[in-house]
Design a protein around this motif. Structure first.
Motif, PDB file in Angstrom:
ATOM      1  N   ALA A  27       0.812  -1.222   0.000  1.00  0.00           N
ATOM      2  CA  ALA A  27       0.000   0.000   0.000  1.00  0.00           C
ATOM      3  C   ALA A  27       0.841   1.266   0.000  1.00  0.00           C
ATOM      4  O   ALA A  27       0.446   2.287  -0.570  1.00  0.00           O
ATOM      5  N   ASP A  28       2.013   1.237   0.658  1.00  0.00           N
ATOM      6  CA  ASP A  28       2.870   2.423   0.690  1.00  0.00           C
ATOM      7  C   ASP A  28       3.674   2.599  -0.591  1.00  0.00           C
ATOM      8  O   ASP A  28       4.218   3.674  -0.845  1.00  0.00           O
ATOM      9  N   LEU A  29       3.734   1.548  -1.380  1.00  0.00           N
ATOM     10  CA  LEU A  29       4.557   1.557  -2.584  1.00  0.00           C
ATOM     11  C   LEU A  29       3.756   1.878  -3.838  1.00  0.00           C
ATOM     12  O   LEU A  29       4.268   2.532  -4.755  1.00  0.00           O
ATOM     13  N   ALA A  30       2.513   1.413  -3.894  1.00  0.00           N
ATOM     14  CA  ALA A  30       1.760   1.511  -5.138  1.00  0.00           C
ATOM     15  C   ALA A  30       0.275   1.733  -4.868  1.00  0.00           C
ATOM     16  O   ALA A  30      -0.242   1.393  -3.793  1.00  0.00           O
ATOM     17  N   ASP A  31      -0.389   2.282  -5.860  1.00  0.00           N
ATOM     18  CA  ASP A  31      -1.847   2.390  -5.877  1.00  0.00           C
ATOM     19  C   ASP A  31      -2.367   1.078  -6.451  1.00  0.00           C
ATOM     20  O   ASP A  31      -2.436   0.895  -7.667  1.00  0.00           O
ATOM     21  N   CYS A  32      -2.679   0.125  -5.569  1.00  0.00           N
ATOM     22  CA  CYS A  32      -3.055  -1.228  -5.989  1.00  0.00           C
ATOM     23  C   CYS A  32      -4.524  -1.280  -6.371  1.00  0.00           C
ATOM     24  O   CYS A  32      -5.393  -0.876  -5.589  1.00  0.00           O
ATOM     25  N   ARG A  33      -4.819  -1.803  -7.532  1.00  0.00           N
ATOM     26  CA  ARG A  33      -6.191  -1.917  -8.033  1.00  0.00           C
ATOM     27  C   ARG A  33      -6.413  -3.325  -8.576  1.00  0.00           C
ATOM     28  O   ARG A  33      -5.677  -3.771  -9.461  1.00  0.00           O
ATOM     29  N   VAL A  34      -7.426  -3.996  -8.063  1.00  0.00           N
ATOM     30  CA  VAL A  34      -7.726  -5.371  -8.480  1.00  0.00           C
ATOM     31  C   VAL A  34      -8.842  -5.342  -9.511  1.00  0.00           C
ATOM     32  O   VAL A  34      -9.906  -4.750  -9.282  1.00  0.00           O
ATOM     33  N   ALA A  35      -8.616  -5.972 -10.642  1.00  0.00           N
ATOM     34  CA  ALA A  35      -9.603  -6.005 -11.716  1.00  0.00           C
ATOM     35  C   ALA A  35     -10.705  -7.004 -11.411  1.00  0.00           C
ATOM     36  O   ALA A  35     -10.535  -7.946 -10.628  1.00  0.00           O
ATOM     37  N   ALA A  36     -11.850  -6.800 -12.059  1.00  0.00           N
ATOM     38  CA  ALA A  36     -12.964  -7.756 -12.033  1.00  0.00           C
ATOM     39  C   ALA A  36     -13.425  -7.951 -13.473  1.00  0.00           C
ATOM     40  O   ALA A  36     -13.447  -7.003 -14.262  1.00  0.00           O
ATOM     41  N   ARG A  81       1.906   0.880 -22.446  1.00  0.00           N
ATOM     42  CA  ARG A  81       1.312   1.236 -21.156  1.00  0.00           C
ATOM     43  C   ARG A  81       1.822   0.364 -20.016  1.00  0.00           C
ATOM     44  O   ARG A  81       1.601   0.687 -18.851  1.00  0.00           O
ATOM     45  N   VAL A  82       2.472  -0.735 -20.319  1.00  0.00           N
ATOM     46  CA  VAL A  82       2.898  -1.682 -19.284  1.00  0.00           C
ATOM     47  C   VAL A  82       4.363  -1.420 -18.943  1.00  0.00           C
ATOM     48  O   VAL A  82       5.262  -1.724 -19.722  1.00  0.00           O
ATOM     49  N   GLU A  83       4.604  -0.849 -17.770  1.00  0.00           N
ATOM     50  CA  GLU A  83       5.968  -0.556 -17.332  1.00  0.00           C
ATOM     51  C   GLU A  83       6.688  -1.806 -16.851  1.00  0.00           C
ATOM     52  O   GLU A  83       7.894  -1.970 -17.076  1.00  0.00           O
ATOM     53  N   ARG A  84       5.959  -2.669 -16.145  1.00  0.00           N
ATOM     54  CA  ARG A  84       6.502  -3.910 -15.602  1.00  0.00           C
ATOM     55  C   ARG A  84       5.427  -4.979 -15.716  1.00  0.00           C
ATOM     56  O   ARG A  84       4.242  -4.676 -15.662  1.00  0.00           O
ATOM     57  N   LEU A 174       6.162 -13.811 -26.065  1.00  0.00           N
ATOM     58  CA  LEU A 174       7.102 -13.827 -24.948  1.00  0.00           C
ATOM     59  C   LEU A 174       8.485 -13.287 -25.308  1.00  0.00           C
ATOM     60  O   LEU A 174       9.035 -12.462 -24.562  1.00  0.00           O
ATOM     61  N   PRO A 175       9.098 -13.699 -26.419  1.00  0.00           N
ATOM     62  CA  PRO A 175      10.448 -13.182 -26.716  1.00  0.00           C
ATOM     63  C   PRO A 175      10.465 -11.685 -27.029  1.00  0.00           C
ATOM     64  O   PRO A 175      11.543 -11.075 -27.022  1.00  0.00           O
ATOM     65  N   GLN A 176       9.301 -11.100 -27.308  1.00  0.00           N
ATOM     66  CA  GLN A 176       9.233  -9.684 -27.658  1.00  0.00           C
ATOM     67  C   GLN A 176       9.083  -8.783 -26.433  1.00  0.00           C
ATOM     68  O   GLN A 176       9.180  -7.559 -26.551  1.00  0.00           O
ATOM     69  N   ILE A 177       8.851  -9.373 -25.271  1.00  0.00           N
ATOM     70  CA  ILE A 177       8.618  -8.577 -24.063  1.00  0.00           C
ATOM     71  C   ILE A 177       9.940  -8.028 -23.555  1.00  0.00           C
ATOM     72  O   ILE A 177      10.874  -8.781 -23.268  1.00  0.00           O
ATOM     73  N   VAL A 178      10.014  -6.704 -23.435  1.00  0.00           N
ATOM     74  CA  VAL A 178      11.270  -6.062 -23.036  1.00  0.00           C
ATOM     75  C   VAL A 178      11.169  -5.356 -21.695  1.00  0.00           C
ATOM     76  O   VAL A 178      12.192  -4.931 -21.145  1.00  0.00           O
ATOM     77  N   CYS A 179       9.971  -5.221 -21.131  1.00  0.00           N
ATOM     78  CA  CYS A 179       9.848  -4.573 -19.830  1.00  0.00           C
ATOM     79  C   CYS A 179      10.315  -5.527 -18.725  1.00  0.00           C
ATOM     80  O   CYS A 179      10.328  -6.748 -18.913  1.00  0.00           O
ATOM     81  N   PRO A 180      10.721  -5.009 -17.561  1.00  0.00           N
ATOM     82  CA  PRO A 180      11.120  -5.888 -16.455  1.00  0.00           C
ATOM     83  C   PRO A 180       9.987  -6.854 -16.102  1.00  0.00           C
ATOM     84  O   PRO A 180       8.852  -6.437 -15.868  1.00  0.00           O
ATOM     85  N   ALA A 233      10.419  -6.112  -4.826  1.00  0.00           N
ATOM     86  CA  ALA A 233      11.714  -6.083  -5.503  1.00  0.00           C
ATOM     87  C   ALA A 233      11.542  -5.802  -6.991  1.00  0.00           C
ATOM     88  O   ALA A 233      12.325  -5.052  -7.599  1.00  0.00           O
ATOM     89  N   TRP A 234      10.538  -6.394  -7.591  1.00  0.00           N
ATOM     90  CA  TRP A 234      10.212  -6.179  -9.011  1.00  0.00           C
ATOM     91  C   TRP A 234       9.896  -4.708  -9.276  1.00  0.00           C
ATOM     92  O   TRP A 234      10.218  -4.176 -10.342  1.00  0.00           O
ATOM     93  N   MET A 235       9.312  -4.024  -8.283  1.00  0.00           N
ATOM     94  CA  MET A 235       8.989  -2.615  -8.421  1.00  0.00           C
ATOM     95  C   MET A 235      10.111  -1.703  -7.931  1.00  0.00           C
ATOM     96  O   MET A 235       9.950  -0.484  -7.876  1.00  0.00           O
TER      97      MET A 235
END
Length: 250
Positions: A27-36, A81-84, A174-180, A233-235
């Motif tokens: 919660a202190d690190l990110a604005d967490c939002r769960v999809a439905a 739009r996808v940073e990680r 999969l091989p095209q994904i370059v974000c962490p 750690a990923w973030m």
């Protein structure tokens, strides 16, 4: 300063409880939002919904099980739009052809018939036993999983089964994904085993693989601290025992 957005995509018959420990820990690190997903019945429609309901701009994206497949489709459609990306206890291939595919279809439809005849919880009790580490059965965590399944309906179950049976293949993506990218899996996951994640890791040049000990398929609930630490750690941060966050290099 606004916190970065972290979109969390739940798996089959899962809701916010799927990610509740991580929402608290991060919660202190990110604005967490769960999809439905509601009653959407394709991975593509779920991905479209995630993108249309996400806040503007870029975000970090984590998906568990079916949610991992949705996350891959989100990235396919909007990589800018996808940073990680974090993929937990999931897969990337389409329904196999031949006997293996028919066996999976029959098994899923048998569970749906059980849910229609006896209710979601009655279906979930034997099903969930195969999803968790044996030591988890009968614990409060196992009860949380059953309650989550029971909150769903046979109609939603049917829609999500259709989505999984018609799932797109992400082998070429999969091989095209370059974000962490974080790949995380329970050591005892029998649904999406470590070997599958090792194959994904070999195909993804920017990925890091984390195997969570003493856990089955439901890692976010079975071993929440290990999962939260991995996501932090990923973030680019680290968690301390109080749950607060120490910033690290991005």
């Amino acid at each position: 300063m606004n916190k970065p957005v972290l979109l969390l995509l739940p798996g089959l018959l899962c809701d916010g409880a799927n990610w509740a420990p991580q929402c608290r820990a991060l919660a202190d690190l990110a604005d967490c939002r769960v999809a439905a997903y509601g009653a959407l019945d394709s991975i593509e429609a779920m991905a479209t919904h995630v993108l249309s309901t996400a806040p503007p701009g870029a975000f970090s994206l984590a998906g568990h099980s079916m949610g991992g497949r949705v996350a891959l489709e989100v990235l396919r459609r909007a990589p800018e739009r996808v940073e990680r990306l974090a993929l937990l206890d999931t897969g990337f291939q389409a329904l196999p052809e031949g006997a293996a595919g028919e066996q999976e279809r029959a098994a899923r439809l048998d569970l749906l018939s059980l849910a229609r005849a006896f209710g979601m919880r009655a279906m979930g009790e034997p099903w969930a036993r195969g999803m968790v580490h044996p030591a988890c059965v009968g614990t409060p965590v196992f009860e949380t999983i059953l309650e989550m399944i029971a909150r769903s309906t046979p109609q939603i179950f049917e829609a999500q089964i259709r989505a999984l049976l018609g799932r797109p293949d992400a082998s070429e993506l999969l091989p095209q994904i370059v974000c962490p990218t974080l790949l995380l899996c329970g050591r005892e996951d029998r649904w999406s085993p470590p070997e599958r994640h090792q194959s994904m890791h070999a195909m993804m040049p920017t990925s890091r693989l984390q195997i969570v000990e003493a856990s089955g398929h439901m890692t976010t609930l079975e071993q929440p601290q290990a999962v939260s630490q991995g996501l932090a750690a990923w973030m680019g941060a680290s968690l301390i025992e109080t749950g607060s966050v120490a910033q690290g290099p991005a």
